[in-house]
Write an enzyme that holds these catalytic residues in place. Structure first.
Site, PDB file in Angstrom:
ATOM      1  CE  LYS A  53      -3.886  -2.402   2.014  1.00 10.70           C
ATOM      2  NZ  LYS A  53      -4.513  -2.947   3.232  1.00 10.70           N
ATOM      3  CD  GLN A  97      -3.562  -4.593   6.427  1.00  9.17           C
ATOM      4  OE1 GLN A  97      -3.358  -3.640   5.685  1.00  9.17           O
ATOM      5  NE2 GLN A  97      -4.318  -5.613   6.062  1.00  9.17           N
ATOM      6  CG  ASP A 120      -9.832  -0.044   4.788  1.00 10.98           C
ATOM      7  OD1 ASP A 120      -9.689  -0.372   3.599  1.00 10.98           O
ATOM      8  OD2 ASP A 120      -9.160  -0.507   5.719  1.00 10.98           O
TER       9      ASP A 120
END
Ligand code: NDP
Length: 281
Positions: A53, A97, A120
């Site tokens: 990422k 994460q 997200d």
């Protein structure tokens, strides 16, 4: 029949090419899209995802910072970091994460991220907006699935889409998106009776289960479109999806490979959401 392969890497590159132009324009107006990625613990798969990422951000000329915290980090300290990132003007997107270590409550962490920086799309407010069809950050993997279908010019409206898996990060949101595209959607899970029959009635199958190669040609209607979200590491080190690719491609009309299908799209959609967050800011 041998299926057309939907190349997620290629679609991803095309979208990233467009994003690059947008990022340059934003930079000219004094805004560099910035993403903060937070990793707690040393889970090897998560470390790879986080590295990818950050690298993808750099490749597109975006700003990124990675916060690597030890596995024993307390929830209080993690929430304090998120609060700080919420206030930081050069950060437009925050990603924590998952999964988190067991002593940290995932829900509290997700809810602590500012809705405006929730790239997200996991914050309950974003999820609610998604369900009622308002503007929101769409979760990255489900958004990637829809982009792949659209890039392959696959008609979704009026089709029977069967989603196997009902997780909050893939199964449920991808079902909502398919519904918004006017598919008739069936959501399956571990308690679904006659799973095989349901899948066999699908025009579009989205597999998001986490069981290596559980869906094969014999489960599919000839000509079905198959999108494989699953990522499973076998004992011999091979990476496979939830679909038996070699077998299923004999009856499907379109199919995504693993790796190289949905996977690359997930990061691309994250970059897209971060650019969008920067534009809004
Ligand atoms: P979860 O484990 O959270 O959810 C799995 C779902 O599959 C559950 O709803 C479960 O049902 C259902 N399920 C399990 N066994 C069966 C079965 N035998 N028959 C029917 N349904 C079943 O997984 P995720 O949604 O997080 O991820 C799914 C897969 O996608 C994984 O392989 C993951 O690695 C991959 N993934 C890939 C991404 C990408 O970028 N390509 C991103 C995210 C995930 P129930 O709810 O009843 O337990």
């Amino acid at each position: 029949m041998t299926a057309n392969i939907i190349d997620g890497k290629l679609v991803s590159e095309q979208i990233r090419g467009k994003l690059r132009g947008e990022i340059e324009r934003l930079k000219e107006s004094g805004v560099t899209p910035g993403l903060a990625v937070v990793l707690v613990g040393e889970d090897p798969a998560s470390q790879v995802y986080v590295r990818n990422k950050a690298r993808s951000c750099e490749q597109l000329g975006m700003y990124s910072e990675v916060h690597r915290l030890p596995a024993e980090t307390s929830q209080v300290d993690l929430l304090a970091l998120i609060e700080k990132l919420n206030e930081q003007s050069e950060i437009h997107g925050i990603l924590v994460q998952l999964p988190l270590p067991k002593h940290i409550e995932e829900k509290a962490v997700i809810e602590a991220i500012s809705v405006d920086k929730d790239v997200d799309g996991f914050h309950p407010e974003n999820v609610g907006r998604l369900v009622v069809g308002e503007e929101c950050y769409v979760p990255c993997t489900p958004a990637g699935v829809i982009e792949l279908l659209k890039h392959a010019d696959i008609e979704i409206a009026g089709k029977h889409a069967v989603v196997v898996g009902r997780s909050n990060i893939v199964g449920k949101p991808v079902s909502i998106l398919l519904l918004q595209e006017h598919a008739t959607v069936t959501i399956c899970h571990s308690k679904t009776a006659n799973l095989q029959e349901v899948i066999q009635s699908a025009d579009i199958v989205v597999a998001a289960v986490g069981r290596p190669e559980m869906i094969a040609a014999k489960h599919l209607k000839p000509g079905a479109v198959v999108i494989d979200v699953g990522i499973n590491r076998l004992a011999d080190g091979r990476l496979v999806g939830d679909v038996d690719f070699e077998d299923a491609k004999q009856v499907a009309s379109y199919i995504t490979p693993v790796p190289g299908g949905v996977g690359p799209m997930t990061i691309t959609m994250l970059l897209k959401n971060t650019v969008e967050a920067a534009r809004r800011a």
